[in-house]
Scaffold this motif. Structure first.
Motif, short mmCIF file in Angstrom:
data_model
loop_
_atom_site.label_atom_id
_atom_site.label_comp_id
_atom_site.label_asym_id
_atom_site.label_seq_id
_atom_site.Cartn_x
_atom_site.Cartn_y
_atom_site.Cartn_z
N VAL A 31 0.89 -1.24 -0.86
CA VAL A 31 -0.13 -0.31 0.08
C VAL A 31 0.95 1.33 0.03
O VAL A 31 0.55 2.74 -0.59
N TYR A 63 -10.31 0.18 0.21
CA TYR A 63 -9.76 -0.65 -0.91
C TYR A 63 -10.62 -2.62 0.02
O TYR A 63 -10.51 -3.14 -1.11
N ARG A 64 -11.43 -2.52 0.87
CA ARG A 64 -11.67 -4.05 0.89
C ARG A 64 -12.85 -4.90 0.18
O ARG A 64 -11.96 -6.43 0.02
N ILE A 120 -2.49 -6.99 -0.82
CA ILE A 120 -2.25 -5.90 -0.69
C ILE A 120 -1.59 -5.87 0.67
O ILE A 120 -2.16 -6.80 1.73
N THR A 135 -6.02 1.52 6.93
CA THR A 135 -5.44 2.44 5.52
C THR A 135 -6.23 1.14 4.74
O THR A 135 -6.10 1.82 3.37
N ILE A 136 -6.54 0.04 4.82
CA ILE A 136 -6.97 -0.84 3.51
C ILE A 136 -8.56 -0.51 3.68
O ILE A 136 -9.23 -1.26 2.80
N LEU A 150 1.16 -4.42 4.18
CA LEU A 150 1.42 -3.63 4.82
C LEU A 150 2.21 -3.70 5.65
O LEU A 150 2.67 -4.30 6.57
N VAL A 160 -4.88 -9.97 3.17
CA VAL A 160 -4.02 -8.81 3.19
C VAL A 160 -3.14 -9.79 3.76
O VAL A 160 -3.24 -10.36 4.43
N LEU A 193 -10.17 -6.52 -2.39
CA LEU A 193 -9.42 -7.10 -1.92
C LEU A 193 -9.18 -8.97 -1.91
O LEU A 193 -10.25 -9.30 -1.05
N CYS A 203 -5.49 -2.78 -8.15
CA CYS A 203 -6.72 -4.04 -7.44
C CYS A 203 -7.04 -4.52 -8.94
O CYS A 203 -7.55 -5.42 -9.03
#
Ligand SMILES: O=C(CO)[C@H](O)[C@H](O)COP(=O)(O)O
Ligand SMILES: [Fe+2]
Length: 231
Positions: A98, A134-135, A120, A130-131, A122, A141, A138, A108
């Protein structure tokens, strides 16, 4: 009982610290020892202070193991640059950071349209929230439990709060943990709720990698079972 299905346990050895001059043999050995997938660390010398390999190597590896799931951990600046070449090389999952990307939704969609699963990553200093925007874009994670760049570093247990947060809020999300994971740290990872387990030196450096893989799997499967009984 909720309708969510907990994603299953998958163990993905990182071959970062294996003998890269015999990459295919090292990869086959991991599969033979019970790995569910391979975690392939791509480093560009910019996003992280180290270099590994890119899509040309993945392309050579693919025909030697047509059925194996390749999880590309893209520790690179401008991750949008390599999507087509990685898809063409036969990658199954494209995990970008990210911190390295400007237009996350566009990336994505590009990954998904190329037929790969979207991951993604981190870094330890990046907040898990932060995610959130965009969940829905995705599949996975990836929570880093070391500063990306090198294998063999110490596991950062304080990252487990990020895993717990994700598992609580997204029961069916694939949550991957990477960095310093092995027999002495797997219980924390499993209890926090991770289900995709990357482990490098603890597996590739072991005299019996299959025993380590079995131990990691056992810890995660027990934790999943326990969490389902508690629901
Ligand atoms: O992404 C990575 C480093 O940036 C590697 O996947 C990770 O470090 C695996 O090695 P180990 O289990 O030895 O920490
Ligand atoms: Fe990695």
């Amino acid at each position: 009982m909720s309708g969510h299905v907990h994603p299953c346990c998958k163990i993905g050895p990182s071959i970062l610290c294996a003998d890269l001059s015999c990459l295919a043999d090292e990869c086959r050995k991991m599969i033979h020892c019970g790995a569910d997938y391979l975690h392939l660390d791509v480093m560009d010398g910019h996003f992280v202070p180290n270099l590994t390999f890119g899509h040309p190597i993945v392309k050579c590896l693919r025909p030697k193991m047509p059925e194996v799931y390749f999880d590309m951990h893209m520790m690179v600046q401008n991750p949008e640059k390599w999507v087509e070449s990685m898809a063409d090389a036969g990658a199954n999952q494209y995990t970008f950071h990210v911190e390295a990307c400007e237009d996350i939704p566009a990336l994505c969609r590009k990954i998904q349209e190329s037929g790969m699963r979207v991951g993604i990553g981190l870094k330890p200093g990046t907040p898990v929230e932060t995610i959130l925007p965009y969940r829905d874009l995705l599949d996975v994670v990836l929570i880093m439990t070391v500063e990306p760049g090198f294998g063999g570093q110490s596991f950062m247990e304080d990252m487990m709060s990020k895993v717990q947060y994700l598992r609580t809020n997204f029961p069916d999300l694939d949550i991957e943990v990477d960095g310093g994971v092995g027999p002495s740290t797997i219980d924390a990872v499993a209890e926090a709720g991770a289900n995709m387990i990357v482990s490098g030196t603890a597996i590739t450096g072991a005299t019996d990698p299959s025993q380590v893989i079995a131990l990691l799997r056992n810890a995660v499967e027990n934790a999943i079972q326990k969490s389902q009984l508690e629901r």
